[in-house]
Design an enzyme around this catalytic site. Structure first.
Site, short mmCIF file in Angstrom:
data_model
loop_
_atom_site.label_atom_id
_atom_site.label_comp_id
_atom_site.label_asym_id
_atom_site.label_seq_id
_atom_site.Cartn_x
_atom_site.Cartn_y
_atom_site.Cartn_z
N GLU A 267 0.87 -1.18 0.00
CA GLU A 267 0.00 0.00 0.00
C GLU A 267 0.89 1.22 0.00
O GLU A 267 1.82 1.25 0.82
CB GLU A 267 -0.90 0.02 1.23
CG GLU A 267 -1.98 -1.04 1.18
CD GLU A 267 -2.93 -1.01 2.37
OE1 GLU A 267 -2.86 -0.06 3.17
OE2 GLU A 267 -3.74 -1.94 2.50
N HIS A 286 -7.70 1.68 1.23
CA HIS A 286 -7.69 1.48 2.68
C HIS A 286 -8.50 2.58 3.39
O HIS A 286 -7.96 3.32 4.22
CB HIS A 286 -6.24 1.44 3.20
CG HIS A 286 -6.12 0.72 4.52
ND1 HIS A 286 -5.01 0.01 4.91
CD2 HIS A 286 -6.98 0.60 5.58
CE1 HIS A 286 -5.18 -0.50 6.12
NE2 HIS A 286 -6.37 -0.16 6.54
#
Ligand code: DGY
Length: 321
Positions: A267, A286
């Protein structure tokens, strides 16, 4: 002299106000690019406490370099970014922010599921791009969720909240796999904990477990192969629970119907990643806890954990290895 807390990213102002009211100096990292590991260490060495994000790796080297810290307050419920063993050896308490993001996270899992099962993204695109020419009896046919089975892997707070929304809101049947049998869940849905294999045979499989050595790549070629061809896969826990190469193959070859991910590995996921080239996946960055309400409450807890930790008192919420 005032105690100082280093906050690795801007967080809701309720936290900074509370910290300042308690006579704590606040040093917030405001650059767009997050601090590197080295920069966190440098800033940490000038502070007595840190408020860290899930994306900040606080590893052994960090703890060796910042062993003077009185508390680390993670702005998250998950603490897989922190080397808990070394933190405990250094006697540094680790705070987290459970409960307040449970519903927000379960809501996002529901968003992903509904968006997938009703072809939301392609149909929005169709309407917006001038391809909506007639009412289409056979167009964008989705999948009804009523009476379908929802297999939850990891039946903690968030798994239970998602189960509730899907069972009482949508009429889905709940199946779950968890470390322990959970009597009140069994009672509520008149079920028993299932094996992993049985849970994977559900119409929807949703991941809600922690990331640890036993759940890393829990979803892989073998476990995906147990899922139904018509099933949807949802992950709002941690990206590393899934072997993404295997997920790519499974989706590319239409071995399952679709996937909704709020978490990936790494990420951020680079826009060139092969997963973005697939039609049967939805990826969000996220954002599961990203409601104003949840983030304000997370900020309040994170600040209180710092205040208590600096006073040498027990944290509001803490985790140990
Ligand atoms: C958490 O709290 O662990 C989430 O993943 C971040 O919001």
């Amino acid at each position: 002299m005032k105690d100082k807390v280093f906050i690795t990213r801007e967080i809701p102002s309720v936290a900074t106000e509370l910290l300042k009211e308690n006579n704590i100096e606040v040093d917030t990292w405001t650059d767009l690019a997050p601090p590197t590991k080295e920069e966190i260490i440098q800033e940490g060495q000038k502070a007595q406490a840190i408020i860290s994000m899930v994306s900040d790796p606080l590893d052994k080297v960090f703890f060796e370099s910042c062993s003077h810290l009185k508390v680390i307050s993670n702005f998250a419920v998950g603490v897989n970014n922190i080397d808990l063993k070394t933190a405990s050896k250094k006697n540094i308490p680790i705070g987290n922010t459970p409960d307040v993001l449970t519903d927000a996270t379960a809501d996002l899992a529901l968003c992903l599921l509904l968006a997938l099962s009703r072809n939301l993204l392609p149909s929005i695109k169709n309407a917006k791009e001038g391809d909506w020419r007639r009412w289409e009896p056979l167009g964008f046919l989705g999948t009804a969720l009523q009476k379908k089975s929802l297999g939850i892997i990891g039946m903690g707070r968030i798994g239970q909240s998602f189960a509730k929304k899907c069972h009482f809101g949508l009429g889905m049947n709940i199946v779950y796999h968890s470390r322990n049998d959970i009597p009140h869940v069994n009672e509520e849905y008149k079920i028993q904990k299932s094996s992993l294999e049985e849970t994977l045979r559900s119409d929807v499989v949703s991941i809600h477990c922690d990331l640890n050595s036993s759940t890393k790549h829990l979803m892989n070629r073998r476990t995906f192969s147990l899922m139904k061809k018509e099933a949807y896969f949802i992950n709002t826990s941690r990206g590393e629970v899934v072997d993404q190469k295997d997920l790519f193959e499974v989706l590319k070859n239409n071995k399952i119907k679709g996937a909704g991910l709020d978490v990936t590995s790494p990420e951020p996921l680079p826009p060139t990643d092969e997963l973005f080239g697939l039609e049967n996946i939805i990826i969000t960055p996220h954002i599961a806890s990203a409601t104003k309400e949840a983030r304000d409450q997370m900020a309040t807890i994170a600040a209180k954990n710092v205040i208590l930790g600096l006073r040498g008192q027990e944290l509001l919420h803490s985790v140990t290895s």
